[in-house]
Motif scaffolding. Structure first.
Motif, PDB file in Angstrom:
ATOM      1  N   ILE A 354     -21.089  17.290  -0.624  1.00 17.45           N
ATOM      2  CA  ILE A 354     -20.045  17.414  -1.827  1.00 17.45           C
ATOM      3  C   ILE A 354     -20.569  17.160  -3.212  1.00 17.45           C
ATOM      4  CG2 ILE A 354     -17.751  16.293  -2.682  1.00 17.45           C
ATOM      5  CD1 ILE A 354     -17.386  15.547   0.281  1.00 17.45           C
ATOM      6  N   ILE A 355     -21.528  16.221  -3.422  1.00 17.70           N
ATOM      7  CA  ILE A 355     -22.308  15.924  -4.523  1.00 17.70           C
ATOM      8  C   ILE A 355     -23.083  17.199  -5.011  1.00 17.70           C
ATOM      9  CG2 ILE A 355     -24.202  14.644  -5.533  1.00 17.70           C
ATOM     10  CD1 ILE A 355     -23.191  12.292  -3.732  1.00 17.70           C
ATOM     11  N   ALA A 356     -23.325  17.846  -4.037  1.00 18.51           N
ATOM     12  CA  ALA A 356     -24.273  19.255  -4.428  1.00 18.51           C
ATOM     13  C   ALA A 356     -23.427  20.226  -5.247  1.00 18.51           C
ATOM     14  CB  ALA A 356     -25.027  19.719  -3.350  1.00 18.51           C
ATOM     15  N   LYS A 357     -22.130  20.055  -5.053  1.00 16.37           N
ATOM     16  CA  LYS A 357     -21.086  20.874  -5.665  1.00 16.37           C
ATOM     17  C   LYS A 357     -20.834  20.181  -7.073  1.00 16.37           C
ATOM     18  CE  LYS A 357     -19.179  22.389  -1.328  1.00 16.37           C
ATOM     19  NZ  LYS A 357     -17.849  22.542  -0.703  1.00 16.37           N
ATOM     20  N   GLY A 358     -21.531  19.526  -7.442  1.00 16.62           N
ATOM     21  CA  GLY A 358     -21.261  18.778  -8.814  1.00 16.62           C
ATOM     22  C   GLY A 358     -20.336  17.399  -9.012  1.00 16.62           C
ATOM     23  N   TYR A 359     -20.114  17.108  -7.771  1.00 14.72           N
ATOM     24  CA  TYR A 359     -19.447  15.655  -7.711  1.00 14.72           C
ATOM     25  C   TYR A 359     -20.467  14.732  -7.719  1.00 14.72           C
ATOM     26  CZ  TYR A 359     -15.286  18.746  -6.332  1.00 14.72           C
ATOM     27  OH  TYR A 359     -14.315  19.645  -6.554  1.00 14.72           O
ATOM     28  N   GLU A 387     -26.262  14.349  -7.180  1.00  9.11           N
ATOM     29  CA  GLU A 387     -27.330  15.051  -6.074  1.00  9.11           C
ATOM     30  C   GLU A 387     -28.846  14.685  -6.281  1.00  9.11           C
ATOM     31  OE1 GLU A 387     -28.291  19.788  -4.833  1.00  9.11           O
ATOM     32  OE2 GLU A 387     -27.288  19.477  -7.093  1.00  9.11           O
ATOM     33  N   ASP A 388     -29.394  14.480  -7.165  1.00  5.31           N
ATOM     34  CA  ASP A 388     -30.838  14.148  -7.351  1.00  5.31           C
ATOM     35  C   ASP A 388     -31.054  12.521  -7.550  1.00  5.31           C
ATOM     36  OD1 ASP A 388     -29.489  13.949 -10.016  1.00  5.31           O
ATOM     37  OD2 ASP A 388     -31.137  14.885 -11.010  1.00  5.31           O
ATOM     38  N   GLY A 389     -29.899  11.693  -7.656  1.00  2.43           N
ATOM     39  CA  GLY A 389     -30.331  10.253  -7.671  1.00  2.43           C
ATOM     40  C   GLY A 389     -28.935   9.502  -8.150  1.00  2.43           C
ATOM     41  N   TYR A 390     -29.150   8.530  -8.543  1.00  2.00           N
ATOM     42  CA  TYR A 390     -28.152   7.437  -8.975  1.00  2.00           C
ATOM     43  C   TYR A 390     -28.559   7.050 -10.532  1.00  2.00           C
ATOM     44  CZ  TYR A 390     -30.681   3.667  -7.299  1.00  2.00           C
ATOM     45  OH  TYR A 390     -31.842   2.533  -7.245  1.00  2.00           O
ATOM     46  N   VAL A 391     -27.619   6.540 -11.036  1.00  2.00           N
ATOM     47  CA  VAL A 391     -27.784   5.498 -12.233  1.00  2.00           C
ATOM     48  C   VAL A 391     -26.738   4.472 -11.981  1.00  2.00           C
ATOM     49  CG1 VAL A 391     -28.681   7.630 -13.797  1.00  2.00           C
ATOM     50  CG2 VAL A 391     -25.921   6.979 -13.444  1.00  2.00           C
TER      51      VAL A 391
END
Length: 411
Positions: A354-359, A387-391
């Motif tokens: 889901i994240i890969a879709k921009g979420y 998608e590529d990590g967190y903040v």
């Protein structure tokens, strides 16, 4: 005075003349009991007439016997009418009978009938008590006079029929007062020794008085109690005694007794040959059956031998191995398909997809997903996964809004 010397014929003729001229002797009527009766083939009848103390020989010629209206029997009491004379050929004094009338039964005959009736009533003549004669006797016991014609007749017949059969004689008296006791002794002797297979008792023919010892009650009991079969052979075919009725078998004569008891040697050999042939057939047939049984057992043993069982076990192991491998393969394949299906489901619900879709996923400081805007009241520490990590950082809300049918609206 010189005595004239006469010839025998002259003496007999002289006596005959005297007797023939005597009125009383030519018109006799004599009462007595018949014994030693014989109907001759010529038609003449010969017998003795007796009382308690004496007896006289009698003859009735064929020409006179035609008028006889009774059948003469031993022991019959009769009145004889006739004349006395001498038969010059042998000097025999005898009565020439013209007429014979029955007076009544003689004492011996009455005694015989009474004993016969008594023993019959007591069951001594019943067939159920009669023992069978041995088919192939080895030894024959004979109880009779050692000087009589009976033993010679028995020996001759036995030797003619079978040379393998032994004859054992127990010498006994067969005539005279108390003679029956020696016959009883002979029976008891053979029963004690158990040395013979069958016993023959008997004697040759004679008058009722001469045969009377075989009508004695003690002898009848001895015959009945004998454990060895007994053949009674007393007198001629027309003679019957108590012994004949009690014995296990009655023979008309001693010769017939030997014929009945002793089988022909030739027949024995033929029977042995027949038995040998039958036995050989039975043995051969039995051998064939047993051989077939052995063959069947060999087949069974072969099928159930350890080596065959081991070989069959290996085959069974291979079959089981193949079956297990197929089961494992099926299980693996089934599991793979299930994992693939679960993986698809998991992928379908994977948040990363889901994240890969921009979420992005927002979590609080404890790692709990933030699902509502109400979480934000003031400055709040959050974690935003992409998608590529967190903040991570603090977030201060500027405005709270909402969604309605896919279009943004303020709350």
């Amino acid at each position: 005075m010189k005595i004239k010397t006469l010839t025998v014929s002259e003496v007999n003729n002289y006596i005959k003349k005297i007797l023939d001229n005597d009125f009383i002797l030519n018109n006799l009527s004599i009462r007595g009991e018949i014994s030693n009766l014989k109907y001759h083939s010529s038609g003449h009848i010969y017998f003795s007439l007796k009382d308690e103390n004496s007896k006289v020989n009698c003859i009735m010629f064929k020409s006179k016997s035609f008028d006889l209206d009774i059948v003469l029997q031993e022991g019959m009491s009769v009145i004889v009418s006739g004349r006395a004379s001498v038969y010059t050929a042998n000097g025999t004094f005898q009565i020439y009978c013209d007429r014979i009338e029955q007076e009544g039964l003689g004492e011996l005959h009455i005694k015989f009938e009474k004993l016969k009736e008594k023993l019959s009533r007591e069951g001594y003549f019943e067939d159920e008590f009669k023992k069978p004669l041995p088919k192939n006797p080895y030894r024959i016991g004979v109880v009779t006079s050692e000087t009589g014609a009976a033993i010679q007749d028995i020996i001759n017949v036995v030797r003619r029929r079978n040379t393998k059969v032994d004859i054992v004689l127990y010498p006994a008296l067969v005539q005279g007062d108390g003679a029956y006791k020696t016959v009883i002794e002979g029976i008891e002797y053979f029963n004690k020794k158990k040395s013979v297979d069958v016993i023959i008792i008997g004697r040759g023919g004679g008058s009722m008085e001469e045969l009377w010892n075989f009508n004695e009650e003690p002898l009848a009991y001895a015959i009945f109690k004998s454990e060895i079969p007994i053949v009674s052979a007393v007198g001629h075919e027309v003679d019957f005694t108590i012994s004949d009725f009690v014995a296990d078998f009655r023979a008309a004569t001693p010769s017939q007794a030997a014929e009945v008891v002793v089988p022909l040697e030739e027949n024995q050999y033929n029977q042995i040959s027949e038995y040998k042939e039958r036995l050989s057939f039975i043995i051969s047939d039995r051998l064939r059956e047993e051989k077939q049984k052995v063959k069947n057992l060999e087949k069974i043993l072969s099928l159930n031998s350890p080596s065959n069982r081991i070989a069959n076990a290996y085959l069974e192991i291979d079959n089981l191995k193949e079956k297990i491998e197929k089961i494992i393969e099926f299980k693996i394949k089934s599991s793979k398909e299930k994992i693939f299906s679960l993986n698809n489901i998991l992928n379908a619900h994977n948040p990363l997809n889901i994240i890969a879709k921009g979420y992005a996923i927002i979590e609080d400081g404890t790692g709990k997903v933030v699902k509502s805007k109400e979480f934000f009241e003031g400055t709040t520490e959050i974690k935003i996964s992409m998608e590529d990590g967190y903040v991570k950082g603090n977030f201060t809300p500027i405005e709270k809004g909402g969604f309605y049918y896919g279009k943004e609206r303020k709350l």
